[in-house]
Design a protein around this motif. Structure first.
Motif, PDB file in Angstrom:
ATOM      1  N   LYS A   3       2.333  -0.784   5.315  1.00  0.00           N
ATOM      2  CA  LYS A   3       2.004  -2.364   5.616  1.00  0.00           C
ATOM      3  C   LYS A   3       2.395  -2.934   4.517  1.00  0.00           C
ATOM      4  N   SER A   4       2.483  -4.384   4.701  1.00  0.00           N
ATOM      5  CA  SER A   4       3.001  -5.480   3.592  1.00  0.00           C
ATOM      6  C   SER A   4       1.861  -6.516   3.453  1.00  0.00           C
ATOM      7  N   ILE A   5       1.676  -7.036   2.124  1.00  0.00           N
ATOM      8  CA  ILE A   5       1.172  -8.158   1.957  1.00  0.00           C
ATOM      9  C   ILE A   5       2.102  -9.019   1.554  1.00  0.00           C
ATOM     10  N   LEU A  37       4.013  -7.167  -1.409  1.00  0.00           N
ATOM     11  CA  LEU A  37       3.765  -5.726  -1.835  1.00  0.00           C
ATOM     12  C   LEU A  37       3.920  -4.831  -0.359  1.00  0.00           C
ATOM     13  N   HIS A  38       4.743  -3.801  -0.727  1.00  0.00           N
ATOM     14  CA  HIS A  38       4.958  -3.001   0.552  1.00  0.00           C
ATOM     15  C   HIS A  38       3.967  -1.722   0.411  1.00  0.00           C
ATOM     16  N   ILE A  39       3.436  -1.016   1.208  1.00  0.00           N
ATOM     17  CA  ILE A  39       2.721   0.315   0.897  1.00  0.00           C
ATOM     18  C   ILE A  39       3.038   1.153   1.761  1.00  0.00           C
ATOM     19  N   ASN A  40       3.577   2.083   1.553  1.00  0.00           N
ATOM     20  CA  ASN A  40       4.049   3.399   2.376  1.00  0.00           C
ATOM     21  C   ASN A  40       2.677   4.306   2.743  1.00  0.00           C
ATOM     22  N   SER A  41       2.805   4.917   3.744  1.00  0.00           N
ATOM     23  CA  SER A  41       1.864   6.200   4.122  1.00  0.00           C
ATOM     24  C   SER A  41       0.355   5.866   3.398  1.00  0.00           C
ATOM     25  N   LEU A  42      -0.138   4.827   3.813  1.00  0.00           N
ATOM     26  CA  LEU A  42      -1.516   4.619   3.118  1.00  0.00           C
ATOM     27  C   LEU A  42      -2.737   5.530   3.151  1.00  0.00           C
ATOM     28  N   GLU A  43      -3.280   5.680   2.102  1.00  0.00           N
ATOM     29  CA  GLU A  43      -4.530   6.760   2.077  1.00  0.00           C
ATOM     30  C   GLU A  43      -5.721   5.842   1.947  1.00  0.00           C
TER      31      GLU A  43
END
Lengths: 114, 113
Positions: free
Chosen positions: B19-21, B76-82
């Motif tokens: 996801k991205s913000i 801000l891009h976040i991969n493989s969210l936990e």
């Protein structure tokens, strides 16, 4: 290590009571100091700031803070709180490294009872 | 006019997603930041950019990748969210240097399920 510490985690006051929230910082050299407020569900807003000069700074909504260099403190005060002051209060500091990085205290939840 | 604006305000997503913000400021500042506020409301800096150049990267997992296409934007891009990524993410901006104040966006509440 640089750090900011807020003494009170949760404060409950009645309207018209006086408020003082403690903040201590650990920094070498020049420091900028800030108090931010976060109303429920909202973003951080700047209450007041200290850069240099008069150690007693006045901010918005009747808040003030005093920078005491010898005590490494920057306590926030308000003579008479209102119900609308219910919020989270954050003390923050920035050192002289010019990176702009703010280090925040743990925050103080202020609950004002009508 | 909103000085620092973030989108979306709320983001609910499943573990493993990317996801991205987005963040934009119209204050003419040259420095932008991402802060993370955890469930105990503790705020900690993640990144800062000055004139599109990365200045601070505070031991953030490399699943988090900031991108600054110009001085007014910091995404801000976040991969493989936990699950542990669930938090409120605040964008902020300021002028570079001492004796300046940071202005914050309204925050993005990220919930990973």
């Amino acid at each position: 290590a640089q750090s900011v510490s807020q003494h009170n985690h949760h404060v409950i006051l009645s309207e018209a009571a006086s408020l003082e929230l403690g903040c201590n910082y650990s920094y070498g050299g020049t420091v900028n100091l800030f108090w931010y407020v976060q109303y429920p569900g909202q973003h951080l807003q700047l209450l007041l700031k200290y850069f240099s000069g008069d150690p007693l700074v006045k901010g918005i909504k009747g808040f003030e803070a005093e920078f005491i260099k010898s005590k490494f403190s920057f306590n926030l005060r308000k003579p008479s709180v209102q119900w609308s002051d219910t919020a989270e209060y954050f003390c923050a500091a920035r050192g002289s490294s010019n990176t702009g990085k703010l280090i925040f205290g743990q925050g103080t939840t202020l609950q004002v009872k009508p | 006019d909103t000085a620092v604006s973030q989108t979306p305000k709320y983001l609910v997503t499943q573990m493993g997603n990317d996801k991205s913000i987005k963040c934009e400021q119209n204050l003419g500042h040259d420095t932008m930041y991402w802060y993370k506020q955890d469930s105990k409301k503790f705020l900690k800096i993640m990144f800062s950019y000055n004139n599109k150049e990365l200045i601070i990267n505070e031991t953030v997992p490399n699943r988090f990748s900031p991108k600054s296409p110009d001085k007014a934007h910091l995404n801000l891009h976040i991969n493989s969210l936990e699950l542990g990524d669930s938090a409120v993410y605040f964008c902020a901006s300021s002028r570079w240097g001492q004796n300046t104040e940071a202005f914050f966006g309204q925050g993005t509440r990220l919930t990973v399920v």
